[in-house]
Scaffold this motif. Structure first.
Motif, mmCIF file in Angstrom:
data_model
loop_
_atom_site.group_PDB
_atom_site.id
_atom_site.type_symbol
_atom_site.label_atom_id
_atom_site.label_comp_id
_atom_site.label_asym_id
_atom_site.label_seq_id
_atom_site.Cartn_x
_atom_site.Cartn_y
_atom_site.Cartn_z
ATOM 1 N N LEU A 28 -20.093 -35.083 -12.807
ATOM 2 C CA LEU A 28 -19.265 -34.017 -12.463
ATOM 3 C C LEU A 28 -20.035 -32.785 -12.133
ATOM 4 O O LEU A 28 -19.446 -31.961 -11.350
ATOM 5 N N LEU A 29 -21.093 -32.611 -12.585
ATOM 6 C CA LEU A 29 -21.983 -31.349 -12.251
ATOM 7 C C LEU A 29 -22.390 -31.266 -10.962
ATOM 8 O O LEU A 29 -22.608 -30.397 -10.308
ATOM 9 N N ARG A 30 -22.306 -32.451 -9.975
ATOM 10 C CA ARG A 30 -22.592 -32.463 -8.710
ATOM 11 C C ARG A 30 -21.312 -31.970 -7.702
ATOM 12 O O ARG A 30 -21.723 -31.608 -6.589
ATOM 13 N N HIS A 31 -19.972 -31.736 -8.387
ATOM 14 C CA HIS A 31 -19.123 -31.298 -7.867
ATOM 15 C C HIS A 31 -19.048 -29.855 -8.122
ATOM 16 O O HIS A 31 -18.838 -29.651 -9.139
ATOM 17 N N PRO A 32 -18.897 -28.946 -6.893
ATOM 18 C CA PRO A 32 -19.002 -27.471 -7.207
ATOM 19 C C PRO A 32 -17.787 -27.117 -8.143
ATOM 20 O O PRO A 32 -17.994 -26.291 -9.018
ATOM 21 N N VAL A 33 -16.649 -27.450 -7.997
ATOM 22 C CA VAL A 33 -15.661 -26.514 -8.870
ATOM 23 C C VAL A 33 -15.489 -27.415 -10.218
ATOM 24 O O VAL A 33 -15.365 -26.710 -11.272
ATOM 25 N N ALA A 34 -15.990 -28.688 -10.257
ATOM 26 C CA ALA A 34 -16.064 -29.213 -11.476
ATOM 27 C C ALA A 34 -17.319 -28.588 -12.508
ATOM 28 O O ALA A 34 -17.141 -28.643 -13.720
ATOM 29 N N ARG A 35 -18.324 -28.221 -11.641
ATOM 30 C CA ARG A 35 -19.311 -27.644 -12.236
ATOM 31 C C ARG A 35 -19.095 -26.428 -12.824
ATOM 32 O O ARG A 35 -19.417 -25.873 -13.952
ATOM 33 N N ARG A 36 -18.353 -25.460 -12.259
ATOM 34 C CA ARG A 36 -18.065 -24.255 -12.730
ATOM 35 C C ARG A 36 -17.048 -24.410 -13.790
ATOM 36 O O ARG A 36 -17.221 -23.640 -14.731
ATOM 37 N N GLN A 37 -16.074 -25.215 -13.785
ATOM 38 C CA GLN A 37 -15.260 -25.342 -14.992
ATOM 39 C C GLN A 37 -16.023 -25.916 -16.184
ATOM 40 O O GLN A 37 -15.847 -25.506 -17.359
ATOM 41 N N ALA A 38 -16.952 -26.923 -15.962
ATOM 42 C CA ALA A 38 -17.792 -27.524 -17.119
ATOM 43 C C ALA A 38 -18.582 -26.231 -17.689
ATOM 44 O O ALA A 38 -18.664 -26.252 -18.940
ATOM 45 N N ALA A 39 -19.430 -25.498 -16.729
ATOM 46 C CA ALA A 39 -20.194 -24.545 -17.002
ATOM 47 C C ALA A 39 -19.286 -23.344 -18.204
ATOM 48 O O ALA A 39 -19.797 -22.722 -18.923
ATOM 49 N N LEU A 40 -18.257 -23.188 -17.702
ATOM 50 C CA LEU A 40 -17.233 -22.036 -18.200
ATOM 51 C C LEU A 40 -16.755 -22.503 -19.461
ATOM 52 O O LEU A 40 -16.481 -21.477 -20.225
ATOM 53 N N LEU A 41 -16.201 -23.925 -19.614
ATOM 54 C CA LEU A 41 -15.386 -24.162 -20.695
ATOM 55 C C LEU A 41 -15.856 -25.188 -21.606
ATOM 56 O O LEU A 41 -15.527 -25.268 -22.773
ATOM 57 N N ILE A 54 -27.482 -23.928 -13.821
ATOM 58 C CA ILE A 54 -28.376 -22.995 -13.408
ATOM 59 C C ILE A 54 -29.038 -23.198 -12.035
ATOM 60 O O ILE A 54 -28.882 -22.710 -10.938
ATOM 61 N N ALA A 55 -29.711 -24.516 -12.049
ATOM 62 C CA ALA A 55 -30.321 -24.850 -10.706
ATOM 63 C C ALA A 55 -29.596 -25.068 -9.660
ATOM 64 O O ALA A 55 -29.760 -24.567 -8.452
ATOM 65 N N LEU A 56 -28.268 -25.427 -9.771
ATOM 66 C CA LEU A 56 -27.233 -25.656 -8.782
ATOM 67 C C LEU A 56 -26.605 -24.403 -8.621
ATOM 68 O O LEU A 56 -25.593 -24.638 -7.794
ATOM 69 N N GLY A 57 -26.890 -23.398 -9.193
ATOM 70 C CA GLY A 57 -26.015 -22.061 -8.679
ATOM 71 C C GLY A 57 -24.988 -21.702 -9.280
ATOM 72 O O GLY A 57 -24.175 -20.810 -8.984
ATOM 73 N N SER A 58 -24.518 -22.269 -10.600
ATOM 74 C CA SER A 58 -23.415 -21.785 -11.070
ATOM 75 C C SER A 58 -23.713 -20.986 -12.668
ATOM 76 O O SER A 58 -23.065 -21.069 -13.578
ATOM 77 N N ALA A 59 -25.009 -20.009 -12.569
ATOM 78 C CA ALA A 59 -25.323 -19.624 -13.803
ATOM 79 C C ALA A 59 -24.336 -18.375 -14.121
ATOM 80 O O ALA A 59 -23.820 -18.310 -15.133
ATOM 81 N N ARG A 60 -23.419 -17.918 -13.114
ATOM 82 C CA ARG A 60 -22.467 -17.027 -13.823
ATOM 83 C C ARG A 60 -21.217 -17.527 -14.443
ATOM 84 O O ARG A 60 -20.924 -16.966 -15.666
ATOM 85 N N SER A 61 -20.849 -18.894 -14.041
ATOM 86 C CA SER A 61 -19.839 -19.421 -14.900
ATOM 87 C C SER A 61 -20.500 -19.900 -16.404
ATOM 88 O O SER A 61 -19.831 -19.767 -17.364
ATOM 89 N N LEU A 62 -21.682 -20.254 -16.229
ATOM 90 C CA LEU A 62 -22.287 -20.561 -17.656
ATOM 91 C C LEU A 62 -22.501 -19.323 -18.340
ATOM 92 O O LEU A 62 -22.370 -19.171 -19.608
ATOM 93 N N ALA A 63 -22.911 -17.852 -17.844
ATOM 94 C CA ALA A 63 -23.097 -16.985 -18.593
ATOM 95 C C ALA A 63 -21.811 -16.431 -19.178
ATOM 96 O O ALA A 63 -21.633 -15.918 -20.248
ATOM 97 N N MET A 64 -20.595 -16.933 -18.803
ATOM 98 C CA MET A 64 -19.169 -16.577 -19.294
ATOM 99 C C MET A 64 -18.613 -17.315 -20.402
ATOM 100 O O MET A 64 -17.930 -17.130 -21.003
ATOM 101 N N ASN A 65 -19.372 -18.553 -20.639
ATOM 102 C CA ASN A 65 -18.991 -19.396 -21.763
ATOM 103 C C ASN A 65 -19.404 -18.956 -22.946
ATOM 104 O O ASN A 65 -20.548 -18.872 -23.250
ATOM 105 N N ARG A 66 -18.730 -18.843 -23.726
ATOM 106 C CA ARG A 66 -18.685 -18.269 -25.147
ATOM 107 C C ARG A 66 -19.408 -19.291 -26.104
ATOM 108 O O ARG A 66 -20.028 -18.992 -27.268
ATOM 109 N N TRP A 67 -19.518 -20.416 -25.491
ATOM 110 C CA TRP A 67 -20.322 -21.528 -26.456
ATOM 111 C C TRP A 67 -21.745 -21.861 -26.177
ATOM 112 O O TRP A 67 -22.318 -22.380 -26.745
ATOM 113 N N VAL A 68 -22.237 -20.978 -25.226
ATOM 114 C CA VAL A 68 -23.544 -21.300 -24.825
ATOM 115 C C VAL A 68 -24.458 -20.462 -25.962
ATOM 116 O O VAL A 68 -24.231 -19.553 -26.367
ATOM 117 N N PRO A 69 -25.741 -21.415 -26.338
ATOM 118 C CA PRO A 69 -26.379 -21.029 -27.253
ATOM 119 C C PRO A 69 -27.181 -19.524 -27.155
ATOM 120 O O PRO A 69 -27.435 -19.169 -25.618
#
Length: 114
Positions: A28-41, A54-69
């Motif tokens: 699912l990380l290969r699909h842009p919408v699914a990747r953003r949702q996974a990164a966020l939630l 990050i490499a695929l360009g969804s660092a902003r969504s990942l940055a919003m995820n409160r579970w990121v270490p």
């Protein structure tokens, strides 16, 4: 019966589901919408999956995820793009210690404002 489903929305919802096998998350990380949702939630992203996001360009969504270490949050807080630093600031706790102080001193007013 109308089965006119929006594939992007369906894949995005699937990517956020708990208990999804890691192999499916990777696909699912290969699909842009699914990747953003996974990164966020997702709570269970591996370090490798975060690097891929990050490499695929969804660092902003990942940055919003409160579970990121904390180490990943600290790294994203130093990202050259202000919008990513702003996303960290909007979702940050003071983990690692000093993160909020660093963001408050950010030269971009949008990052420092949060």
């Amino acid at each position: 019966m109308d089965l006119d489903l929006d594939l992007d929305l369906e894949l995005g919802a699937l990517a956020a589901q708990d208990g999804l096998p890691a192999s499916m998350v990777w696909r699912l990380l290969r699909h842009p919408v699914a990747r953003r949702q996974a990164a966020l939630l997702r709570r269970d992203l591996t370090g490798e999956q975060m690097e891929e996001i990050i490499a695929l360009g969804s660092a902003r969504s990942l940055a919003m995820n409160r579970w990121v270490p904390a180490p990943v949050k600290a790294r994203l807080a130093q990202h050259p793009e202000p919008v990513i630093r702003y996303a960290v600031a909007a979702s940050a706790t003071d983990e690692p210690p000093g993160l909020l102080a660093r963001l408050a001193g950010d030269p971009d007013p949008w990052c420092a404002r949060s």
